[in-house]
Design an enzyme around this catalytic site. Structure first.
Site: not given
Ligand code: GAF
Length: 400
Positions: A46, A183
């Site tokens: 996050h 991601d």
């Molecule tokens: C999900 C989101 F898609 C990512 O962008 C990231 O914020 C994650 O949660 C938490 O770290 O995978």
């Protein structure tokens, strides 16, 4: 030719071969195959949408997309996971999220077109291996594999970084999750054997080798996080509210990335208690990623592991995105031999933990974690012992 025949007689059928056969049977033409991986995040949770730091690694579960160009403006996509085919016109892609797997396909096509890339109609067959709702980024792997498939089959070249950003935008607009870039970035840029430390503001990254004698053991709590996107968006809104309030005292800050822990404590009074804790998680987590990078680079697995435990505690207590099952998995892992660290990974509210485990202890870890978690919860967990894998690529399936 003879060599090829002998080769295919000796080699067990691979996913690419099976997908090729499926595509030919369904659409009767040749195709190209692309695949993009899921990921596990080692630390930095996050933080991406706060312009901070993350350290994911791609894992060897892929979403595969077989694609061929069509001469009309139609997209036809079949998912073998859902055993369902959808059809869209490239001229009518707009519309709100439908909570359907095809939102990703529609979103990626629409976003590419919106950015001025003229993609052609296409037939697609999609095969997903990344566990769904497990926090291992099945969404981004589908987006990135589909984006590659659309662009290559249309004969256009779009730089990887732009593709990753367009996939993120597709998820915002067509799926409804205001995710960060982590991601899509790791699905695009992962390198086998390495974790990737990314500065989510500059998008400059550094590959960090994961020592060969360590494994990334991923424990799936089997609690699915599928309804978590509302909570996710709320956390993001809390962070943005925190940054805005802090900016009244700290002119020039744009995101929580710009705030140090001393300043947070100094202006704590300006923040509602919950927002303060959300900010504290993000600010301390950014520092943990920087410290973890140093630890991994200097071979200090113990130091790295300690930061993983601290990350989990912060996500559990300050950010409140863990759940009972994830906490239990971390507790169980902490007492196993050969485990350096454990934490929840991904967005949270279910999904998986990631564990840094010595290779020779990985099988016993797998067996004992499965036994003790099932004993405590009645749920049989899936456990995947992973090494960092390669990011998105074309699969060389076009043999005659
Ligand atoms: C999900 C989101 F898609 C990512 O962008 C990231 O914020 C994650 O949660 C938490 O770290 O995978």
């Amino acid at each position: 030719m003879i060599d090829g025949m002998i080769d295919s007689l000796l080699r067990p059928e691979s996913t690419g071969d099976l997908l090729t056969a499926r595509f030919r049977e369904m659409f009767g033409t040749e195709m190209r195959i692309f695949r993009a991986p899921g990921r596990v995040n080692l630390i930095g949770e996050h933080t991406d949408y706060n312009d901070g730091f993350v350290m994911p690694a791609a894992i060897g579960f892929y979403t595969w997309v077989a694609a061929a160009k069509r001469e009309d403006r139609v997209l036809e996509a079949y998912s073998d996971r859902f055993d369902e085919k959808v059809t869209f016109s490239l001229d009518a892609l707009a519309g709100p999220p439908r909570r359907h797997w095809s939102d990703f396909i529609r979103g990626v096509a629409a976003t590419l077109q919106g950015a001025g890339h003229s993609i052609s109609g296409a037939n697609l067959v999609i095969h997903g291996e990344v566990p769904l709702g497990a926090g291992l980024s099945s969404s981004a792997s589908l987006e990135v594999a589909t984006a590659l498939a659309f662009t290559v089959s249309s004969g256009i070249a779009v730089p990887r970084l732009e593709l990753a950003k367009l996939c993120q935008a597709a998820e915002h607009e067509y799926v409804g999750t205001r995710c960060g870039i982590m991601d899509q970035f790791i699905a695009s840029f992962g390198v086998s054997g390495n974790a990737l430390m990314l500065d989510c503001r500059s998008l400059v990254y550094q590959l960090i080798r994961v020592p060969r004698d360590l494994r990334l053991a991923v424990c799936n709590s089997m609690v699915r996080h599928e309804h978590a996107s509302g909570e996710y968006n709320l956390r993001r809104a809390d962070c943005e509210a925190g940054a805005k309030l802090l900016a009244q005292h700290l002119p020039g800050i744009h995101a929580l990335r710009d705030v140090g822990i001393a300043d947070l404590e100094k202006y704590k009074h300006a923040l509602p208690e919950t927002i303060y804790r959300r900010c504290r998680h993000v600010i301390t987590e950014n520092q943990r990623v920087l410290d973890a990078a140093k630890a991994l680079q200097s071979g200090d697995a113990g130091g790295f592991g300690g930061l993983m435990y601290a990350s989990h505690a912060s996500l559990r207590d300050d950010y409140e995105v863990s759940c009972r099952e994830l906490d239990l998995l971390v507790e169980l892992a902490a007492s196993r031999p050969g485990v350096y660290g454990a934490r929840m990974t991904g967005g949270g509210f279910g999904g998986c933990t990631v564990n840094l485990v010595r290779e020779e202890c990985a099988s016993a870890f797998e067996a004992e974690m499965a036994r003790t978690y099932q004993q405590a919860t009645g749920i049989a967990p899936d456990i995947y012992v992973c090494e960092p894998a390669q990011g998105a690529q074309a699969w060389p399936a076009e043999r005659s």
